[in-house]
Design an enzyme around this catalytic site. Structure first.
Site, mmCIF file in Angstrom:
data_model
loop_
_atom_site.group_PDB
_atom_site.id
_atom_site.type_symbol
_atom_site.label_atom_id
_atom_site.label_comp_id
_atom_site.label_asym_id
_atom_site.label_seq_id
_atom_site.Cartn_x
_atom_site.Cartn_y
_atom_site.Cartn_z
ATOM 1 N N ILE A 88 -0.833 2.660 3.927
ATOM 2 C CA ILE A 88 -0.612 2.968 2.516
ATOM 3 C C ILE A 88 0.746 2.449 2.052
ATOM 4 O O ILE A 88 0.854 1.883 0.955
ATOM 5 C CB ILE A 88 -0.779 4.480 2.271
ATOM 6 C CG1 ILE A 88 -2.278 4.819 2.395
ATOM 7 C CG2 ILE A 88 -0.225 4.898 0.921
ATOM 8 C CD1 ILE A 88 -2.601 6.280 2.380
ATOM 9 N N LEU A 89 1.770 2.576 2.890
ATOM 10 C CA LEU A 89 3.075 2.027 2.511
ATOM 11 C C LEU A 89 2.993 0.510 2.347
ATOM 12 O O LEU A 89 3.534 -0.040 1.382
ATOM 13 C CB LEU A 89 4.141 2.381 3.555
ATOM 14 C CG LEU A 89 5.528 1.810 3.248
ATOM 15 C CD1 LEU A 89 6.106 2.407 1.958
ATOM 16 C CD2 LEU A 89 6.495 2.018 4.411
ATOM 17 N N SER A 104 0.476 -1.239 1.433
ATOM 18 C CA SER A 104 -0.203 -1.528 0.160
ATOM 19 C C SER A 104 0.728 -1.265 -1.016
ATOM 20 O O SER A 104 0.788 -2.069 -1.957
ATOM 21 C CB SER A 104 -1.481 -0.703 0.034
ATOM 22 O OG SER A 104 -1.203 0.651 -0.281
ATOM 23 N N GLU A 105 1.471 -0.180 -0.992
ATOM 24 C CA GLU A 105 2.334 0.159 -2.127
ATOM 25 C C GLU A 105 3.450 -0.860 -2.302
ATOM 26 O O GLU A 105 3.794 -1.230 -3.425
ATOM 27 C CB GLU A 105 2.918 1.562 -1.959
ATOM 28 C CG GLU A 105 1.899 2.683 -2.156
ATOM 29 C CD GLU A 105 1.288 2.677 -3.546
ATOM 30 O OE1 GLU A 105 1.995 2.347 -4.513
ATOM 31 O OE2 GLU A 105 0.097 2.992 -3.663
ATOM 32 N N ILE A 106 4.039 -1.315 -1.189
ATOM 33 C CA ILE A 106 5.087 -2.332 -1.301
ATOM 34 C C ILE A 106 4.489 -3.630 -1.851
ATOM 35 O O ILE A 106 5.063 -4.271 -2.732
ATOM 36 C CB ILE A 106 5.748 -2.579 0.069
ATOM 37 C CG1 ILE A 106 6.403 -1.290 0.593
ATOM 38 C CG2 ILE A 106 6.779 -3.700 -0.026
ATOM 39 C CD1 ILE A 106 7.571 -0.798 -0.199
#
Length: 293
Positions: A44-45, A47-49
């Site tokens: 998830i990190l 993807s967010e970055i």
DNA sequence: GTCCCGCAAC
DNA sequence: GTTGCGGGAC
């Protein structure tokens, strides 16, 4: 029914209308995105970055390639930064890749490989600001900390501020807080962003009425273009180093002065992308080798 | 030209 | 508060 009304602002009925409209839209057209099928905080990190300032369609191509190359936070932390930057090429904003790499190292070296599971802990990671910290905390850990990104901003401006200009995020955040679904903040934020996408496609981008709206300067001819070019040239030469005197020929198409290319290579070195040895540059952390001919 | 699930340095 | 940061789709 949850009681969301505060002492000022929109009435409970208006909030209820908004929440119902967002959920209704979500049931019709939920986007099934790969990072919505996992609770793994690392995935998830990543993807967010990638999604910071970058459209979903372009992240869809790169996301599985990146996770194949670096499947876990430990794998990313132990990789060469040059390998990370190489996979990142095409996504833009290379400093995000560097920050993500440094965040992985911090998680392994300072947290024993265990992901921070609070907004405060996430916020300390390089490249993770208020929005990304709250997003990861919602999508990986199910927390309901309010945050604003471009689609959420569009959703609230469209519904709560019709015809108004110069709307500050400070006026939106309490509305986000008041409408979070305490039972499923993760799906609620997905619904909000899907609704924002729909609003933009249907009515145009209401975020142009945000106080914080700015227009990106053109890329062609910009310093950003030269930075990307210098980094790509050194990446292509890896593991060999590149003499500063060779930058003008390697980047001939950009038509820049040798002094400017040297300045930018120095800047990339200061930022940690490159290492400078004498008058030659290599990707940071790459093995010593001959100068590229 | 416009947009993109922001962050960090100043 | 302002500025710099990539790149491609439309």
């Amino acid at each position: 029914m949850n009681e969301r009304r505060s002492d000022f602002g929109p009435s409970q009925a208006i909030f209820d209308d908004f929440v119902a409209e967002v959920w209704d839209h979500h049931r019709e057209s939920r986007r099934d995105l790969p990072w919505r099928c996992t609770f793994d905080p690392y995935e998830i990190l990543v993807s967010e970055i990638m999604l910071q300032q970058t459209q979903v369609a372009r992240v869809l191509d790169k996301y599985p390639l990146f996770l194949s190359a670096f499947p876990t936070v430990a794998a990313l932390a132990s990789a060469d930064v040059g390998a990370v930057l190489a996979v990142w090429q095409g996504l833009g904003y290379n400093r995000r890749a560097l920050a993500l790499y440094r965040a992985a190292k911090a998680i392994v070296e300072e947290h024993g490989g265990t992901f921070p599971d609070t907004v405060e802990g996430l916020r300390k990671l390089p490249g993770v600001g208020e929005a990304t910290a709250a997003a990861v905390s919602a999508f990986a850990f199910g927390r309901g900390q309010p945050f604003i990104e471009t689609n959420i901003r569009a959703a609230y401006i469209h519904f709560f501020f019709p015809g108004q200009d110069g709307i500050p995020d400070a006026a939106i955040l309490p509305l986000v807080q008041a409408t979070i679904d305490p039972d499923d903040p993760r799906e609620w934020f997905y619904a909000l962003m899907d609704y924002g996408v729909w609003v933009k496609r249907t009515y145009g981008n209401p975020s142009r009425r945000s106080r914080h709206h700015t227009v990106q300067s053109r890329f062609a001819g910009s310093r950003r273009e030269v930075r990307a070019g210098v980094l790509q040239a050194v990446l292509a030469a890896t593991p060999a180093a590149v003499e500063v005197s060779r930058l003008p020929e390697l980047l001939d198409a950009l038509g820049r002065a040798p002094e400017e290319l040297a300045d930018i290579a120095d800047e990339l070195a200061r930022e940690g992308f490159l290492e400078k040895t004498g008058t030659a540059y290599r990707i940071a952390g790459s093995a010593q080798d001959d100068i590229s001919e």
